[in-house]
Structures are given as structure tokens and as C-alpha cells.
Design an enzyme around this catalytic site. Structure first.
Site, mmCIF file in Angstrom:
data_model
loop_
_atom_site.group_PDB
_atom_site.id
_atom_site.type_symbol
_atom_site.label_atom_id
_atom_site.label_comp_id
_atom_site.label_asym_id
_atom_site.label_seq_id
_atom_site.Cartn_x
_atom_site.Cartn_y
_atom_site.Cartn_z
ATOM 1 N N ASP A 67 0.760 -1.136 -0.120
ATOM 2 C CA ASP A 67 -0.010 -0.052 -0.046
ATOM 3 C C ASP A 67 0.672 1.281 0.124
ATOM 4 O O ASP A 67 2.026 1.291 0.322
ATOM 5 C CB ASP A 67 -0.983 0.006 1.413
ATOM 6 C CG ASP A 67 -0.255 -0.248 2.567
ATOM 7 O OD1 ASP A 67 0.919 -0.246 2.539
ATOM 8 O OD2 ASP A 67 -0.862 -0.741 3.571
ATOM 9 N N ASP A 136 -7.712 -2.294 14.163
ATOM 10 C CA ASP A 136 -9.279 -2.562 13.442
ATOM 11 C C ASP A 136 -9.407 -3.838 12.679
ATOM 12 O O ASP A 136 -10.328 -3.942 11.892
ATOM 13 C CB ASP A 136 -9.931 -1.270 12.922
ATOM 14 C CG ASP A 136 -9.126 -0.773 11.586
ATOM 15 O OD1 ASP A 136 -8.195 -1.652 11.234
ATOM 16 O OD2 ASP A 136 -9.335 0.043 10.684
ATOM 17 N N HIS A 138 -7.389 -4.317 9.911
ATOM 18 C CA HIS A 138 -7.012 -4.144 8.709
ATOM 19 C C HIS A 138 -5.415 -4.844 8.213
ATOM 20 O O HIS A 138 -4.802 -4.997 8.998
ATOM 21 C CB HIS A 138 -6.840 -2.609 8.189
ATOM 22 C CG HIS A 138 -6.029 -1.763 8.536
ATOM 23 N ND1 HIS A 138 -6.085 -0.810 9.595
ATOM 24 C CD2 HIS A 138 -4.502 -1.934 8.569
ATOM 25 C CE1 HIS A 138 -4.831 -0.156 9.975
ATOM 26 N NE2 HIS A 138 -3.830 -0.861 9.095
ATOM 27 N N GLU A 143 -9.550 -1.727 5.037
ATOM 28 C CA GLU A 143 -10.435 -1.612 6.235
ATOM 29 C C GLU A 143 -11.622 -2.179 6.273
ATOM 30 O O GLU A 143 -12.117 -2.561 5.554
ATOM 31 C CB GLU A 143 -10.589 0.102 6.196
ATOM 32 C CG GLU A 143 -9.385 1.172 6.094
ATOM 33 C CD GLU A 143 -8.863 1.342 7.521
ATOM 34 O OE1 GLU A 143 -8.900 0.256 8.471
ATOM 35 O OE2 GLU A 143 -8.188 2.258 7.918
HETATM 36 C C1 GLP Z 1 -0.431 0.450 8.552
HETATM 37 C C2 GLP Z 1 -0.264 -0.343 7.337
HETATM 38 C C3 GLP Z 1 -0.541 -1.766 7.537
HETATM 39 C C4 GLP Z 1 0.245 -2.280 8.955
HETATM 40 C C5 GLP Z 1 -0.541 -1.648 10.151
HETATM 41 C C6 GLP Z 1 -0.092 -1.901 11.620
HETATM 42 O O1 GLP Z 1 -1.509 0.908 8.555
HETATM 43 N N1 GLP Z 1 -0.815 0.203 6.270
HETATM 44 O O2 GLP Z 1 -0.029 -2.571 6.545
HETATM 45 O O3 GLP Z 1 0.134 -3.737 9.080
HETATM 46 O O4 GLP Z 1 -0.134 -0.188 9.951
HETATM 47 O O5 GLP Z 1 1.199 -1.380 11.710
HETATM 48 P P1 GLP Z 1 2.208 -1.425 12.954
HETATM 49 O O6 GLP Z 1 2.797 -2.593 12.616
HETATM 50 O O7 GLP Z 1 2.899 -0.369 13.186
HETATM 51 O O8 GLP Z 1 1.252 -1.849 14.122
#
Ligand code: GLP
Length: 236
Positions: A67, A136, A138, A143
């Protein structure tokens, strides 16, 4: 599903990197689906060190990222392209042209999204998709919604995601409100999924995702239908 519980983030990062390194040693032309967020940072650090030490060679690897924020150019310090350069690509011998991150500043997003799916398709899908998980539920930036979105698409970020990611910006106001994300089809087509989650804050969402009902309101729950998922969870 293979659930590996470890005590520390260091252990998670070692085991996660070892799985990716083993794959690349076995298949030098591997296609890696890569992720951003804070969770994969340690894995990338290990891969960079092992590449430097000559244990793992990325010269024939191709990568596709999940992404990108809408409106951030690749040289913006909070863009995911920048993150990947800083945390991995600049430190391993992957060919720059073999690294793919969705373009957050495309002129035509419909075309960009179609093109990204065609790219993943032309690569035969990923050999391994690395995933974090949002609070959440995702994955990538898929989402919670009333249906699973199959294709790469532009998404409105949920307020909780904006809040969670505000820590990387000066304030929540600066977090882009939209992103472009690979859809559930390309993620589910991965031959192997490696989902990493660290710390007690992720415990509840993991429990729901893998032991609760499969629902687009918790996108990661679809992974229950994937035949080869490893979750590494660190308690701290
Ligand atoms: C972002 C990314 C996700 C990732 C999520 C969790 O929103 N788009 O791909 O999994 O964060 O991030 P973290 O590893 O910092 O908790």
C-alpha cells in the site's frame, strides 16, 4: 494456521527474517509481498545484515508492497516508498527496478490500481506475503467494510487508523485520509502468508481474526481460509 508465540520483538524479528531468508535461499527469484508499519522494521534490519554478511542474496528477488498513502510522493519521509527505501531497499542488493510500491500520486488511480493487479498477476502472485495487522483488523489498508474488496483500490482510512498512524506524523491532521491498497485477492493469492504482531495491544484483534467469524468487518479474518498462514506474535 501455524501460531508462533515468542517473548520479545527481537525473537519475532529473527524468526520472521529467517523465514523470508530461507525462502529466498530456496528460491532466488522469489516474489516477496512486503509491508510497512513498525512491526516489520526488525525483520528488515536482520535481512539487511544477513545480506551484507552474504547469507542471503536479493539480486534476483522481486518485491511488491501492499500500500501507499494517497498524495505522498516517494521522496516524502512518511510515504511507504520512502519507508521501504530507508528500512530495506537501500541496504540490500535488490534491483531498484524490481521493487514495486503503489504510486500514491498517480494521475489516474483507476489505471494505477488495474496496473498493480496486472503486475501481481504477471508475477504469478507472491511467494510470501508479509503482513502486519491494524488494531481494527486491517491488512494492507483493507479497512473494515460491508464486503471484502478484491482488487487494488483507493480507500478512505478509518479514524482509528489515522489516529494509530499519527505517531509517524507531526499531528493526526497531517495523516493522509486516503490510501491505495492491494485488495484481498492478491493478498490471498500469496503462496505463503507471514503475519506479524507485537505487543499486548494486538492480542485482542489477533484472537478475533483467527478464532472469530470470517467477516469483512475484520478483514484479516479472511486469512482463516488461506492454506498456509504463519502468525508470529510477540508478547512484549
Ligand atoms: C499500517 C499499514 C499496515 C500495517 C499497520 C500496522 O496501517 N498500512 O500494513 O499492518 O499499519 O502497523 P504496525 O505494525 O505499526 O502496528
Amino acid at each position: 494456521m501455524n501460531f508462533i508465540k515468542v517473548k520479545t520483538y527481537e525473537e519475532l524479528s529473527q524468526k520472521g527474517a529467517a523465514m523470508i531468508a530461507a525462502l529466498v535461499v530456496n528460491k532466488p527469484k522469489a516474489v516477496l509481498g512486503l509491508a510497512t508499519g513498525s512491526s516489520p522494521v526488525g525483520i528488515y534490519k536482520n535481512l539487511a545484515a544477513w545480506n551484507k554478511a552474504g547469507y542471503v542474496d536479493f539480486s534476483e528477488v522481486t518485491s511488491v508492497n501492499l500500500d501507499e498513502y494517497l498524495g505522498l510522493k516517494g521522496d516524502h519521509p512518511q510515504s511507504y516508498r520512502y519507508f521501504m527505501q530507508e528500512n530495506l531497499f537501500n541496504h540490500v542488493n535488490i534491483r531498484p527496478e524490481a521493487t514495486h510500491v503503489p504510486n500514491g500520486c498517480a494521475e489516474d488511480y483507476a489505471k494505477e490500481c488495474e496496473g498493480y493487479d496486472a503486475l501481481v498477476e504477471s508475477l504469478g502472485g507472491t511467494d510470501l506475503q508479509l503482513l502486519g495487522i491494524g488494531l481494527d483488523g486491517h491488512i494492507g489498508f483493507n479497512e473494515p467494510a460491508d464486503h471484502f474488496e478484491k482488487a487494488t483500490h483507493v480507500v478512505d482510512l478509518h479514524p482509528s487508523t489515522i489516529e494509530a498512524n499519527a505517531r509517524f506524523f507531526n499531528s493526526a491532521d497531517e495523516v493522509p485520509k486516503q490510501a491505495v491498497t492491494m485488495g484481498m485477492l492478491s493478498i490471498m493469492r500469496a503462496k505463503k502468508i507471514l503475519l506479524i504482531a507485537n505487543g499486548p495491544a494486538k492480542k485482542e484483534v489477533l484472537e478475533k481474526a483467527f478464532n472469530g467469524p470470517i467477516t469483512p468487518m475484520l478483514p484479516a479474518s479472511l486469512l482463516q481460509l488461506h492454506p498456509d498462514v504463519t502468525v508470529i506474535y510477540s508478547e512484549q
